[in-house]
Structures are given as C-alpha cells and as structure tokens.
Design an enzyme around this catalytic site. Structure first.
Site, PDB file in Angstrom:
ATOM      1  N   GLU A 263      48.645  64.580  68.109  1.00 54.18           N
ATOM      2  CA  GLU A 263      49.455  63.472  67.620  1.00 54.18           C
ATOM      3  C   GLU A 263      50.754  63.400  68.412  1.00 54.18           C
ATOM      4  OE1 GLU A 263      49.994  63.910  63.393  1.00 54.18           O
ATOM      5  OE2 GLU A 263      47.864  63.766  62.969  1.00 54.18           O
ATOM      6  N   HIS A 282      49.414  58.992  60.850  1.00 52.86           N
ATOM      7  CA  HIS A 282      49.724  60.057  59.879  1.00 52.86           C
ATOM      8  C   HIS A 282      50.688  59.533  58.810  1.00 52.86           C
ATOM      9  CE1 HIS A 282      49.585  64.689  59.605  1.00 52.86           C
ATOM     10  NE2 HIS A 282      49.847  64.197  58.405  1.00 52.86           N
TER      11      HIS A 282
END
Length: 311
Positions: A263, A282
C-alpha cells in the site's frame, strides 16, 4: 521532546485530553519520514499509530522509554508484538470502535457487486443505454459466507439477515456449539463448504501465517462462477495474482478490495483495467463517526495504561 507521539491522522478533539496531561507531538507526516519518526520517538513513553507505521525492532530500539502503543484500529500486523512483549510494552487496539463502518462497507460492496449496475455512469451520460448488459443479481435469497466470525463479521451478519440473505461462516476459533451462531442465525461450515456455497464471500481474519494467501488459486477454484469476494481485513489474505487472473478470465464475477499487500498499489497493479472490481485505499473502517470513536477509544486506552505504569 514529547511524551506521546502520534504518527498518523486521527480526530483532533481527543488529542486535547492528551495535551492536558502530557507533552504531545501530533504529526501525521511522520509515517512517511522514517528518520524524523525515529528521532521523535526517542523520549516517548507512548506512541499512537494506524496501520502504516511500522513498530518494529528499529523503532523500539529508538524509543527506550516506550511503555504503550495505541493502535487507531484493530489490525496489529504492523506491530512486532513479540518484541513489545519482551520489552514490557502494552499494545492497545481500539477494539470495536470501527465495526459499524466496516460492516456498512461490506454490505454496500455486496449490493454493488451483485447488482452490477453502477459502472455505467459515463456511458449513460454520453447517451448510451446499456440496460441488458447491467442486469445483475439481488442479494435477497442468496448466501453470504463470512470467513472469520468476530465482532465485525457479526455486525455484517445482522445487516445481511435484514436483507434476506442466508448466512454461513467459518471460524476455527469458535466451537460449533458456541451460542453466538444461534444468536446471529448463522450456520457454521467448513472453509471448503463456505467457498462452494457462498454467493458473496467476505473476509474477516487477521493476517497470520495460517491466513496468508488463504484465498489462492485453489480456494478460488472452489467458488461459484457468479461469486464475488470482499476483502476489508488484511491484504495478504488474498493472493492478488490469483484473484486478478480469476477476474480476468471470468472465473468469478467480481471483487471489492480495500486492503493490499503493498500500500499504495504500484502504478502497474494487477488490478488495473477491470470494470467488475471496486478498489478503495484502506478506508473501510474510516468514516467521520468511526474516526471519532477510534480516536476517543485510543486516547482513553493510552491514558489509562500510562496511569497504571506511573511509579
């Protein structure tokens, strides 16, 4: 020099309670500046993090006075729990504070993926009328499979039941006669049976060695071709390459992915170019209300723990 260091974003209001009793460094930019982070934590007795700050041996060595780690959320795979335990450092997640936000995300994703009618805005605005191509499925009368049946999954189950779904779940940590199954009208099943029966599969497990790449080529091969997968748990639970290949070939119908092994995703991500995939950064557990609850619970946890360790 600050007693408490906050390395990522949180609601401002509870921070005032910290400042009333401690010196506080509240700098969400620290998560992206490792050198500054290590310098900032040197005098800290507590740090507050989300999921991106790596609380590893390097950080713990840089913070010899550290006694408490407050986690703005529940996942702990960015924190070296064994090292913290050896050093007598308490790790305190905000358990339950973002359950509603994640549950609503899962239900919304399930409805969008099953209905398949929400990807044509640009076409309709341009004058196209692709009705036949956008005929999807209802969720009522179909089966939701929950992999893991903790607090968030139970909130999902309540909402799915209200929509008329049949709910099955797999959780090896819960006995088959645990009263929570009956309380939520959920049938416990094996993992393989869940994969074979579910029209919507939602993941609710932590990332540990036994769950890494739990959804791999073999697991996907057990699913219905009309099934959709939702991951709001942890990125490593899914084998991204295997899932992308299944989506590309039509082996399964769609996916909503909020968490990833890396990420942010690289520009050439395997998930690029799909119109049956919902990708979010997220954010499933972060709403205005959830951020307020998570921040409040975390501050209360940290203050309570520091009171306990004071001489």
């Amino acid at each position: 020099m600050s007693d408490i260091v906050i390395t990522e974003f949180m609601d401002d209001t509870p921070v005032a309670d910290l400042r009333a009793r401690h010196s506080v460094c509240f700098d969400p930019g620290l998560v992206d500046d490792r050198k500054a982070l290590l310098e900032a934590v040197a005098p800290a007795v507590a740090i507050i993090v989300r999921n991106r700050t790596q609380v590893d041996a390097e950080l713990l060595d840089a913070a010899p006075a550290l006694r408490v780690v407050g986690r703005l959320g529940v996942g702990l795979d960015n924190i070296d729990l064994d090292a913290c335990q050896r050093r007598g450092i308490r790790v305190l997640p905000a358990t339950g504070a973002n359950d509603v936000a994640v549950a609503e995300y899962v239900i919304c994703a399930a409805l969008m993926l099953r209905r398949a009618a929400y990807t044509a805005s640009a076409q309709v605005a341009a004058g196209a009328w692709p009705r036949a191509e956008l005929i999807g499925h209802e969720v009522a009368g179909h089966t939701l499979g929950l992999v893991g049946f903790g607090g968030i999954a139970r909130r999902v189950a309540v909402r799915a039941a209200a929509l008329g779904m049949t709910i099955v779940a797999h959780d090896p940590m819960l006995a088959a006669d645990d009263p929570c199954w009956a309380a939520h009208a959920v049938t416990p099943v094996s993992f393989d049976d869940l994969l074979a029966e579910a029209d919507v599969i939602s993941l609710h497990v932590p990332l540990v060695e036994t769950t890494r790449h739990l959804i791999d080529e073999h697991a996907i091969g057990r699913m219905k071709s009309t099934a959709v997968v939702i991951n709001s748990a942890r990125g490593g639970v899914i084998d991204d390459a295997a899932l992308a290949a299944a989506l590309r070939t039509g082996r399964i119908a769609g996916a909503a992915i909020d968490v990833f092994e890396d990420e942010p995703l690289p520009a050439d991500s395997v998930y690029g170019g799909f119109d049956n995939v919902l990708l979010t950064p997220h954010i499933a557990g972060v709403t205005v209300q959830a951020n307020q609850r998570v921040s409040r619970v975390t501050v209360d946890n940290v203050l309570g723990a520091l009171d306990e360790v004071r001489p």
